[in-house]
Design an enzyme around this catalytic site. Structure first.
Site, PDB file in Angstrom:
ATOM      1  N   CYS A 146       0.812  -1.210   0.000  1.00  9.70           N
ATOM      2  CA  CYS A 146       0.000   0.000   0.000  1.00  9.70           C
ATOM      3  C   CYS A 146       0.847   1.263   0.000  1.00  9.70           C
ATOM      4  CB  CYS A 146      -0.925   0.014   1.208  1.00  9.70           C
ATOM      5  SG  CYS A 146      -0.007  -0.032   2.757  1.00  9.70           S
ATOM      6  N   ASP A 196       2.353   2.526   2.565  1.00  5.11           N
ATOM      7  CA  ASP A 196       2.329   3.205   3.850  1.00  5.11           C
ATOM      8  C   ASP A 196       3.671   3.031   4.568  1.00  5.11           C
ATOM      9  OD1 ASP A 196      -0.194   3.866   3.274  1.00  5.11           O
ATOM     10  OD2 ASP A 196      -1.169   2.551   4.719  1.00  5.11           O
ATOM     11  N   CYS A 232      -2.737   4.182   6.921  1.00  6.52           N
ATOM     12  CA  CYS A 232      -4.186   4.112   7.081  1.00  6.52           C
ATOM     13  C   CYS A 232      -4.581   4.117   8.560  1.00  6.52           C
ATOM     14  CB  CYS A 232      -4.692   2.827   6.424  1.00  6.52           C
ATOM     15  SG  CYS A 232      -4.234   1.374   7.365  1.00  6.52           S
ATOM     16  N   CYS A 270      -2.027  -4.444   8.068  1.00 10.12           N
ATOM     17  CA  CYS A 270      -1.634  -3.106   8.569  1.00 10.12           C
ATOM     18  C   CYS A 270      -0.977  -3.220   9.940  1.00 10.12           C
ATOM     19  CB  CYS A 270      -2.846  -2.194   8.657  1.00 10.12           C
ATOM     20  SG  CYS A 270      -3.871  -2.190   7.180  1.00 10.12           S
TER      21      CYS A 270
HETATM   22 FE1  FES Z   1      -1.382   0.333   4.313  1.00 10.46          FE
HETATM   23 FE2  FES Z   1      -3.108  -0.214   6.197  1.00 10.46          FE
HETATM   24  S1  FES Z   1      -3.518   0.013   4.100  1.00 10.46           S
HETATM   25  S2  FES Z   1      -0.975  -0.102   6.370  1.00 10.46           S
END
Ligand code: FES
Length: 143
Positions: free
Chosen positions: A34, A36, A60, A104
């Site tokens: 993602c 992140d 997120c 996550c």
């Molecule tokens: Fe990337 Fe949750 S969608 S850590």
């Protein structure tokens, strides 16, 4: 409801957000799926006890909630105990996450581990490298 009250609470009022300027260990990890990222800062005393920890996340809501809970769970613990913190334990403490958000929570576990590894490296403390093996991507991820 999709998210537990605890998840919503830690997402909306995350604990221990920020940076520790003179941290003894810093870990930065990313989730390739993602994009992140999360940074974890640890302050560790001479007895290897985590006296303070803070995190910053560009991620997120579930990543924010799990890192917030993870910092609460490792503060006051020895680094060796912090290494045993699993993403599952954090998810349980939050009363669960939807299956497709479990990955996550891995970010929080890995950030803690990366920060402890940095602390070990900086201080020349020997450790078993297998403690820091990357986790395989979880099967339930649907991103
Ligand atoms: Fe990337 Fe949750 S969608 S850590």
């Amino acid at each position: 409801m999709l998210y537990s009250e605890k998840v919503m609470d830690h997402f909306q009022n995350p604990r221990n957000v920020g940076k520790i300027e003179d941290a003894d260990g810093v870990g930065e990890v990313g989730n390739a799926r993602c994009g992140d990222i999360m940074k974890m800062y640890l302050k560790i005393d001479d007895d290897q006890v985590i006296t303070d920890c803070k995190f910053n996340t560009f991620g997120c809501g579930s990543a924010i909630a799990t890192s917030s809970m993870a910092t609460e769970m490792i503060r006051g613990k020895k680094v060796s105990e912090a290494l045993e913190l699993s993403n599952r334990a954090v998810v349980e403490a939050l009363d669960g996450l939807p299956a497709h958000k479990i990955h996550c929570s891995v970010l929080a576990e890995e950030a803690v581990k990366a920060a402890v590894k940095d602390y070990y490296d900086r201080n020349g403390i020997e450790y078993d490298p297998s403690l820091f093996k990357e986790k395989p991507d979880c099967e339930s991820c649907t991103l």
